[in-house]
Design an enzyme around this catalytic site. Sequence first.
Site, PDB file in Angstrom:
ATOM      1  N   CYS B 105       0.847  -1.192   0.000  1.00  0.00           N
ATOM      2  CA  CYS B 105       0.000   0.000   0.000  1.00  0.00           C
ATOM      3  C   CYS B 105       0.875   1.233   0.000  1.00  0.00           C
ATOM      4  O   CYS B 105       1.957   1.242   0.553  1.00  0.00           O
ATOM      5  CB  CYS B 105      -0.906   0.057   1.215  1.00  0.00           C
ATOM      6  SG  CYS B 105      -1.952   1.508   1.107  1.00  0.00           S
ATOM      7  N   CYS B 108       0.473   4.282   4.958  1.00  0.00           N
ATOM      8  CA  CYS B 108       0.711   3.433   6.118  1.00  0.00           C
ATOM      9  C   CYS B 108      -0.601   2.966   6.732  1.00  0.00           C
ATOM     10  O   CYS B 108      -0.645   2.017   7.501  1.00  0.00           O
ATOM     11  CB  CYS B 108       1.529   4.173   7.163  1.00  0.00           C
ATOM     12  SG  CYS B 108       0.724   5.659   7.751  1.00  0.00           S
ATOM     13  N   SER B 109      -1.697   3.629   6.405  1.00  0.00           N
ATOM     14  CA  SER B 109      -2.959   3.240   7.036  1.00  0.00           C
ATOM     15  C   SER B 109      -3.591   2.025   6.372  1.00  0.00           C
ATOM     16  O   SER B 109      -4.483   1.408   6.947  1.00  0.00           O
ATOM     17  CB  SER B 109      -3.940   4.413   7.008  1.00  0.00           C
ATOM     18  OG  SER B 109      -4.231   4.749   5.673  1.00  0.00           O
ATOM     19  N   CYS B 110      -3.157   1.695   5.177  1.00  0.00           N
ATOM     20  CA  CYS B 110      -3.795   0.599   4.455  1.00  0.00           C
ATOM     21  C   CYS B 110      -3.123  -0.731   4.774  1.00  0.00           C
ATOM     22  O   CYS B 110      -2.244  -1.191   4.055  1.00  0.00           O
ATOM     23  CB  CYS B 110      -3.766   0.853   2.958  1.00  0.00           C
ATOM     24  SG  CYS B 110      -4.635   2.343   2.488  1.00  0.00           S
TER      25      CYS B 110
END
Lengths: 116, 206
Positions: B105, B108-110
């Site tokens: 991704c 970083c949130s995925c």
Amino acid sequence: MQLDQALEIVDIPRDDEGPVFEEPWQAQAFAITVKLNEAGQFTWSEWADIFGSEIAAATQRGDGVGNEAYYLCWLAALEKIVGQKSLLTVEQLLARKEEWRHAAAHTEHGQPIKLS
Amino acid sequence: MAGNHKHSDPLPETVLRVKSLESLLIEKGLVEAAALDALIDRYENKVGPKNGAKVVARAWVDEEFKERLLKDGSAAIAEFGFSGAQGEELIAVENTDKIHNVVVCTLCSCYPWPVLGLPPVWYKSAPYRSRVVREPRKVLEEFGTKLPAGTEVRVWDSTAETRYLVVPKRPEGTEGLSEDELTQLVSRDSMIGVSEALGPTATKGG
């Protein structure tokens, strides 16, 4: 170490091994705060004052409990303390936030999001 | 993967606020990026990968569960009590002799936190994110994963609302192991797809 002092003063969601985070942004906000404190930008008691009043205000508003509500208070307190200590201004933070929003919206997936 | 597309989902407001603080403080030299990562890294292996390993081991021993997992990942992990904090969809992809899946991704949130915890530092690094799309076989080799020439490599690009979990191949020689013992073979990296599951000698006392 500094982190242990912090944990004595502020009541962080934790288990036997240490703090617990549900999402990366929570750990990031936590880590930024610990590092700024270690660098001497503010003391933990100063932090506890600001963070404590965020928690108190949220409780009065009837905001939910749990990790997310807790770290939303943490984030609000972090934004306040960097302003109070003249590390960053509200304007800088707002402008940067829009830059990130713009960068994210204009980045093709598969490419790292960067500020131009 | 459906070709190139814009990131359709806006980043959550909280993520933008934290990224703003972080990037400005790093630019001003008030915090160091490496020091932040080191601190966050201490938590990355907590909770998460153990949850994912339970899901994978169940899929190895229970064919019906595997079917449910591949059909609707979010519903299947909910059987374990795991769910996405923001209701993101979890899609499980299975490695076979013909297909090897790997997940990346740009953000970083995925990352499937409910099953894998916080992402490792390298997962968030720009080189991994750009190179695994361009030259996946080479990146996999750097992780020690050499695939037969005939194996198709599929790179899954996560979004804020869709997360992927790789179900690695069950290692040879594990027929006699219990579901619990099997969980010890399922590493975090094997569920991102950069490694294969560990061999049967990796179980405790094995």
